[in-house]
Design a protein around this motif. Structure first.
Motif, short mmCIF file in Angstrom:
data_model
loop_
_atom_site.label_atom_id
_atom_site.label_comp_id
_atom_site.label_asym_id
_atom_site.label_seq_id
_atom_site.Cartn_x
_atom_site.Cartn_y
_atom_site.Cartn_z
N LEU A 111 12.23 -7.09 1.36
CA LEU A 111 11.27 -7.38 2.42
C LEU A 111 10.11 -8.23 1.89
CD1 LEU A 111 10.41 -7.08 5.32
CD2 LEU A 111 9.36 -4.89 4.72
N LEU A 112 9.55 -7.87 0.74
CA LEU A 112 8.44 -8.65 0.19
C LEU A 112 8.89 -10.07 -0.18
CD1 LEU A 112 6.61 -5.93 -1.88
CD2 LEU A 112 5.71 -7.17 0.09
N SER A 113 10.09 -10.21 -0.69
CA SER A 113 10.61 -11.54 -1.01
C SER A 113 10.73 -12.40 0.25
CB SER A 113 11.96 -11.45 -1.71
OG SER A 113 11.83 -10.79 -2.94
N LEU A 114 11.23 -11.80 1.32
CA LEU A 114 11.36 -12.54 2.58
C LEU A 114 10.00 -12.92 3.14
CD1 LEU A 114 14.24 -10.54 4.29
CD2 LEU A 114 14.35 -12.86 3.37
N ILE A 115 9.04 -12.01 3.06
CA ILE A 115 7.70 -12.29 3.57
C ILE A 115 7.05 -13.42 2.78
CG2 ILE A 115 5.36 -11.34 3.74
CD1 ILE A 115 6.72 -8.66 4.58
N VAL A 116 7.11 -13.34 1.47
CA VAL A 116 6.51 -14.39 0.64
C VAL A 116 7.22 -15.72 0.87
CG1 VAL A 116 6.13 -15.16 -1.74
CG2 VAL A 116 5.56 -12.82 -1.08
N ALA A 117 8.54 -15.71 0.97
CA ALA A 117 9.28 -16.95 1.22
C ALA A 117 8.88 -17.54 2.58
CB ALA A 117 10.78 -16.69 1.18
N PHE A 118 8.72 -16.70 3.58
CA PHE A 118 8.29 -17.19 4.89
C PHE A 118 6.90 -17.83 4.81
CE2 PHE A 118 5.76 -16.40 8.72
CZ PHE A 118 6.44 -17.23 9.60
N LEU A 119 5.97 -17.17 4.12
CA LEU A 119 4.63 -17.73 3.97
C LEU A 119 4.67 -19.06 3.23
CD1 LEU A 119 2.58 -14.50 3.16
CD2 LEU A 119 2.55 -15.82 5.30
N PHE A 132 0.83 -1.21 0.00
CA PHE A 132 0.00 0.00 0.00
C PHE A 132 0.87 1.27 0.00
CE2 PHE A 132 -3.53 -2.75 1.54
CZ PHE A 132 -4.46 -2.40 0.57
N SER A 133 2.02 1.18 0.61
CA SER A 133 2.92 2.35 0.63
C SER A 133 4.08 2.16 -0.34
CB SER A 133 3.44 2.55 2.06
OG SER A 133 4.18 1.42 2.49
N PHE A 134 3.86 1.40 -1.38
CA PHE A 134 4.88 0.99 -2.37
C PHE A 134 5.82 2.11 -2.81
CE2 PHE A 134 6.11 -1.04 -6.47
CZ PHE A 134 6.44 -2.29 -5.99
N PRO A 135 5.32 3.26 -3.26
CA PRO A 135 6.24 4.29 -3.77
C PRO A 135 7.12 4.91 -2.69
CG PRO A 135 3.96 4.81 -4.36
CD PRO A 135 3.93 3.66 -3.42
N LEU A 136 6.76 4.75 -1.44
CA LEU A 136 7.52 5.37 -0.35
C LEU A 136 8.74 4.55 0.06
CD1 LEU A 136 4.44 6.40 1.84
CD2 LEU A 136 5.62 7.77 0.10
N TRP A 137 8.81 3.32 -0.41
CA TRP A 137 9.91 2.44 -0.05
C TRP A 137 10.97 2.46 -1.15
CZ3 TRP A 137 10.29 -1.32 3.98
CH2 TRP A 137 9.22 -1.32 4.86
N PRO A 138 12.26 2.44 -0.78
CA PRO A 138 13.28 2.28 -1.81
C PRO A 138 13.11 0.91 -2.48
CG PRO A 138 14.28 2.59 0.38
CD PRO A 138 12.80 2.56 0.56
N ALA A 139 13.34 0.83 -3.77
CA ALA A 139 13.09 -0.39 -4.55
C ALA A 139 13.78 -1.60 -3.96
CB ALA A 139 13.50 -0.18 -6.01
N TYR A 140 15.05 -1.49 -3.59
CA TYR A 140 15.78 -2.64 -3.08
C TYR A 140 15.18 -3.14 -1.78
CZ TYR A 140 19.47 -5.60 -1.26
OH TYR A 140 20.16 -6.65 -0.74
N GLY A 141 14.90 -2.23 -0.84
CA GLY A 141 14.35 -2.63 0.45
C GLY A 141 12.97 -3.23 0.32
N ARG A 142 12.16 -2.66 -0.56
CA ARG A 142 10.81 -3.16 -0.81
C ARG A 142 10.86 -4.58 -1.37
NH1 ARG A 142 9.01 0.70 -4.70
NH2 ARG A 142 10.08 -0.54 -6.23
N THR A 143 11.70 -4.78 -2.36
CA THR A 143 11.82 -6.08 -2.99
C THR A 143 12.34 -7.12 -2.01
OG1 THR A 143 12.21 -5.04 -5.12
CG2 THR A 143 12.87 -7.33 -4.92
#
Length: 152
Positions: free
Chosen positions: A36-44, A23-34
């Motif tokens: 964090l989301l990769s880690l979350i999806v991998a955890f799930l 939801f706050s996608f544009p506010l995150w730096p691309a590397y950090g966003r990618t």
């Protein structure tokens, strides 16, 4: 059952963190966003695999999952088992989050404003396929994609 309840809460809050990032996608730096989301999806995905393939010890004794995927009655029977319900829920969490990530990254690559995406992201969070359908319609209007669905 206590383990399943804890796993339910942990996976829910983890997925919610991923949605907050989306939801706050544009506010995150691309590397950090990618990352964090990769880690979350991998955890799930790991939580799903454990629950479905290795979590049999958390079944209620004497009540193994029954049913199957080839009839509605079989699926209803299968989803009467708490561990199977948790596995199904984690499946929803992981895949809906991946669809949300697809929406956000695809829209960014097409120059569609993130603010326009918020209704589609919310709908994806709550109703999965309905949010994707809304985004695909938005993409036709705002992204100039008239060559079919073209998900890739």
């Amino acid at each position: 059952m206590q383990f399943l309840s804890i796993a339910f809460k942990v996976t829910n809050y983890t997925a919610l963190l991923g949605w907050l990032v989306l939801f706050s996608f544009p506010l995150w730096p691309a590397y950090g966003r990618t990352l964090l989301l990769s880690l979350i999806v991998a955890f799930l995905c790991l939580a799903y695999c454990y629950t479905v393939f290795l979590g049999k010890r958390h079944d209620v004794p004497g009540e193994p999952p029954r049913g199957g995927f080839f009839s509605l009655r079989g699926v209803i029977s299968l989803f009467k088992t708490p561990r199977v319900v948790l596995g199904g829920w984690i499946h929803f969490l992981a895949f809906d989050l991946m669809v949300g990530l697809f929406i956000a990254t695809d829209a960014a690559s097409r120059g569609i404003s993130h603010w326009l995406l918020l209704p589609a992201l919310f709908l994806t969070l709550m109703y999965g396929p309905a949010g994707l359908l809304l985004y695909l319609a938005m993409r036709l209007v705002f992204g100039g994609d008239v060559g079919g669905i073209g998900l890739i």
